[in-house]
Write a protein that holds these residues in place. Structure first.
Motif, PDB file in Angstrom:
ATOM      1  N   ASN A   1       0.824  -1.211   0.000  1.00 30.05           N
ATOM      2  CA  ASN A   1       0.000   0.000   0.000  1.00 30.05           C
ATOM      3  C   ASN A   1       0.858   1.261   0.000  1.00 30.05           C
ATOM      4  N   VAL A   2       1.995   1.210   0.735  1.00 28.69           N
ATOM      5  CA  VAL A   2       2.911   2.352   0.756  1.00 28.69           C
ATOM      6  C   VAL A   2       3.492   2.588  -0.637  1.00 28.69           C
ATOM      7  N   VAL A   3       3.906   1.505  -1.311  1.00 28.55           N
ATOM      8  CA  VAL A   3       4.495   1.620  -2.651  1.00 28.55           C
ATOM      9  C   VAL A   3       3.475   2.193  -3.634  1.00 28.55           C
ATOM     10  N   ILE A   4       2.271   1.615  -3.654  1.00 31.85           N
ATOM     11  CA  ILE A   4       1.234   2.100  -4.572  1.00 31.85           C
ATOM     12  C   ILE A   4       0.836   3.533  -4.214  1.00 31.85           C
ATOM     13  N   GLY A   5       0.779   3.828  -2.913  1.00 30.25           N
ATOM     14  CA  GLY A   5       0.422   5.167  -2.481  1.00 30.25           C
ATOM     15  C   GLY A   5       1.412   6.212  -2.970  1.00 30.25           C
ATOM     16  N   TYR A   6       2.715   5.889  -2.889  1.00 33.02           N
ATOM     17  CA  TYR A   6       3.702   6.856  -3.368  1.00 33.02           C
ATOM     18  C   TYR A   6       3.621   7.041  -4.873  1.00 33.02           C
ATOM     19  N   LEU A   7       3.468   5.934  -5.601  1.00 31.43           N
ATOM     20  CA  LEU A   7       3.432   6.019  -7.057  1.00 31.43           C
ATOM     21  C   LEU A   7       2.246   6.830  -7.566  1.00 31.43           C
TER      22      LEU A   7
ATOM     23  N   PHE B   1       6.487  -5.741 -12.691  1.00 37.23           N
ATOM     24  CA  PHE B   1       6.208  -6.463 -11.447  1.00 37.23           C
ATOM     25  C   PHE B   1       7.502  -6.839 -10.728  1.00 37.23           C
ATOM     26  N   ASP B   2       8.536  -7.244 -11.489  1.00 37.76           N
ATOM     27  CA  ASP B   2       9.830  -7.567 -10.863  1.00 37.76           C
ATOM     28  C   ASP B   2      10.408  -6.339 -10.157  1.00 37.76           C
ATOM     29  N   ALA B   3      10.302  -5.186 -10.805  1.00 39.67           N
ATOM     30  CA  ALA B   3      10.815  -3.955 -10.203  1.00 39.67           C
ATOM     31  C   ALA B   3      10.037  -3.602  -8.941  1.00 39.67           C
ATOM     32  N   LEU B   4       8.718  -3.755  -8.979  1.00 36.47           N
ATOM     33  CA  LEU B   4       7.900  -3.460  -7.802  1.00 36.47           C
ATOM     34  C   LEU B   4       8.145  -4.472  -6.683  1.00 36.47           C
ATOM     35  N   ASP B   5       8.421  -5.730  -7.064  1.00 31.58           N
ATOM     36  CA  ASP B   5       8.779  -6.733  -6.051  1.00 31.58           C
ATOM     37  C   ASP B   5      10.035  -6.316  -5.293  1.00 31.58           C
TER      38      ASP B   5
ATOM     39  N   VAL C   1      11.184  -3.231  -4.848  1.00 30.51           N
ATOM     40  CA  VAL C   1      10.843  -2.104  -3.973  1.00 30.51           C
ATOM     41  C   VAL C   1      10.049  -2.602  -2.760  1.00 30.51           C
ATOM     42  N   LEU C   2       9.149  -3.550  -3.004  1.00 33.17           N
ATOM     43  CA  LEU C   2       8.329  -4.096  -1.924  1.00 33.17           C
ATOM     44  C   LEU C   2       9.184  -4.740  -0.843  1.00 33.17           C
ATOM     45  N   SER C   3      10.126  -5.597  -1.258  1.00 31.36           N
ATOM     46  CA  SER C   3      10.960  -6.288  -0.281  1.00 31.36           C
ATOM     47  C   SER C   3      11.815  -5.314   0.513  1.00 31.36           C
ATOM     48  N   SER C   4      12.234  -4.223  -0.111  1.00 28.98           N
ATOM     49  CA  SER C   4      13.035  -3.220   0.597  1.00 28.98           C
ATOM     50  C   SER C   4      12.196  -2.456   1.610  1.00 28.98           C
ATOM     51  N   ASN C   5      10.959  -2.106   1.223  1.00 26.85           N
ATOM     52  CA  ASN C   5      10.125  -1.280   2.094  1.00 26.85           C
ATOM     53  C   ASN C   5       9.415  -2.060   3.185  1.00 26.85           C
ATOM     54  N   SER C   6       9.252  -3.379   2.994  1.00 23.21           N
ATOM     55  CA  SER C   6       8.538  -4.153   4.006  1.00 23.21           C
ATOM     56  C   SER C   6       9.281  -4.162   5.333  1.00 23.21           C
TER      57      SER C   6
END
Length: 437
Positions: free
Chosen positions: A166-172, A211-215, A217-222
């Protein structure tokens, strides 16, 4: 739009008996979906549009007009709601508990495995006139889960992943126009996938890159969204109390999660990715570049080869290779005329040292040119795989032959193919040792 899905599901052909408990859960803040299982006036089974976040499924057993249990229909409802191999809790309302095992067996055959099955009668939680004792029902389920404190850790991890997404999608998406939003995603695709994606097609490849790029970012932000709370005493004494290496044997499915990009379907034969593992379709390629003819290689795997050549053997060996061209060259379409490949072999159902009854010969030390990945899972039919690569054997193929003479089977994840590339570079650049005589 983004998926907003329930977590709790009720499947029952008597709406009047369960609607009150459904409303209680909703009023408590739970996301709940009710399906009317009446064969005439009821809802359709949602399969194949299963739900991604189903946690608890309350299931009323289905009986046909002759009052004979239809376990097939019960399993159909479960497989229509729950994804394969997903975690879920199954609560079965049943007046006849003797037949519940038939239903559970049928459900498991659909690759749906409830973490726990709670078998009760509706009347156990009703105070008359369909008045539900929610607190007792909820407590019974919670007490069952509390018997496994490991779930608390995994639930915290799952929550952090959902918060992070949600944080990733929210920023984008925040504070920008739809046009800028689109261009922001396009920039991610080109930055991570390369300029060769500047086309009006290749839609699936572009989606994979995004999706790979977002994955990533996701793993870093989690890490930033993990709950900041003390580890439970039960887990300090349980999963985090590690004094020795657990002795539970190899888990090929789990190993494959850490080795490969997960792909359940057929891989596009034209796809070029670092780490793409391919089987030789061309016998001439096997003859020229296969490892079987090299005595310095085969002597270390002689028992495997001897066993595979028997007519009734379950051991099967095939020639394979893996793409080791530089990721940036592939992304920018600058790899030249040929694709660079590292050769190896795939052994299905390999012999092991533990197979003492087979009198297996073993070699204490393998050459440093050989890289082995063992105890891997490819499919239900190939659930014990060993991959072997030899850094001495490099093959380059034109793009046309890469697409037609190789069958793509798996893709190493980014970390593993990077390790292979580094080790290959180190091996191929050694100067060697001049022996003193």
């Amino acid at each position: 739009m983004l998926s907003v899905e329930p977590n709790l599901f009720f499947v029952d052909d008597k709406k009047n008996e369960v609607i009150d408990i459904v409303e209680i859960y909703r009023n408590k803040g739970y996301g709940v979906k009710y399906f009317n299982a009446d064969p005439i006036d009821g809802d359709d089974v949602p399969f194949p549009n299963t739900y991604s976040d189903a946690v608890i499924l309350f299931l009323d057993l289905y009986y046909n007009s002759d009052r004979i249990l239809d376990e097939e229909k019960c399993a159909e409802w479960v497989s229509g709601i729950i994804n394969k191999n997903s975690f879920f809790i199954l609560v079965i309302w049943s007046q006849d508990t003797d037949e519940v095992d038939k239903v559970i067996d049928k459900i498991r055959k659909t690759e749906r495995h409830p973490y726990v099955t709670i078998i009760k009668q509706k009347s156990d939680y009703q105070n008359g006139d369909n008045q539900w004792d929610f607190e007792r029902l909820h407590t019974d389920i919670q007490n069952t889960l509390d018997e496994s404190p490991e779930l608390i850790e995994l639930a915290s991890w799952k929550k952090s992943i959902k918060c992070s997404s949600n944080v990733v999608i929210g920023y984008l998406s925040k504070g920008i126009s739809k046009f800028v939003f689109k261009e922001r995603l396009q920039k991610i695709i080109i930055s991570h996938g390369g300029s060769y994606l500047l086309t009006e097609d290749k839609f699936n490849e572009k989606q994979d890159v995004l999706f790979d790029a977002l994955d990533y970012v996701l793993s870093s932000n989690s890490k930033n969204t993990r709950p900041k709370k003390e580890v439970l005493k039960e887990n300090k004494e349980n999963i985090y109390n590690i004094s020795s290496i657990p002795n539970i044997g190899a888990d090929s499915v789990l190993n494959s999660w850490f080795h490969f990009k997960i792909n359940d379907g057929e891989i596009d034969n034209s796809l070029i990715l670092p780490g793409m593992i391919c089987e030789f379709l061309d016998s001439d390629l096997s003859r020229k570049y296969g490892l079987k003819g090299d005595e310095n290689f085969t002597k270390h795997f002689e028992p495997q080869i001897e066993e595979s050549e028997k007519s009734n053997s379950k051991v099967f060996i095939s020639d394979i290779c893996v793409v080791i061209s530089r990721p940036c060259d592939i992304a920018q379409n600058k790899f030249g005329k040929n694709i660079k490949l590292l050769c190896g072999q795939k052994i299905t159902n390999p012999l092991r040292k533990s197979d003492r009854h087979r009198n297996i010969k073993t070699v204490d030390k393998k050459p440093d040119s050989i890289k082995i990945f063992d105890h891997l899972f490819f499919s239900e039919d190939e659930n014990d795989i060993c991959l072997i690569f030899d850094y001495r054997y490099i093959l380059t193929l034109p793009l046309s032959e890469y697409k037609t003479k190789l069958h793509k089977i798996k893709i190493f994840n980014k970390e593993l193919i990077s390790e292979i590339q580094v080790e290959y570079s180190s091996y191929s650049n050694r100067l060697g040792i001049t022996q003193i005589i």
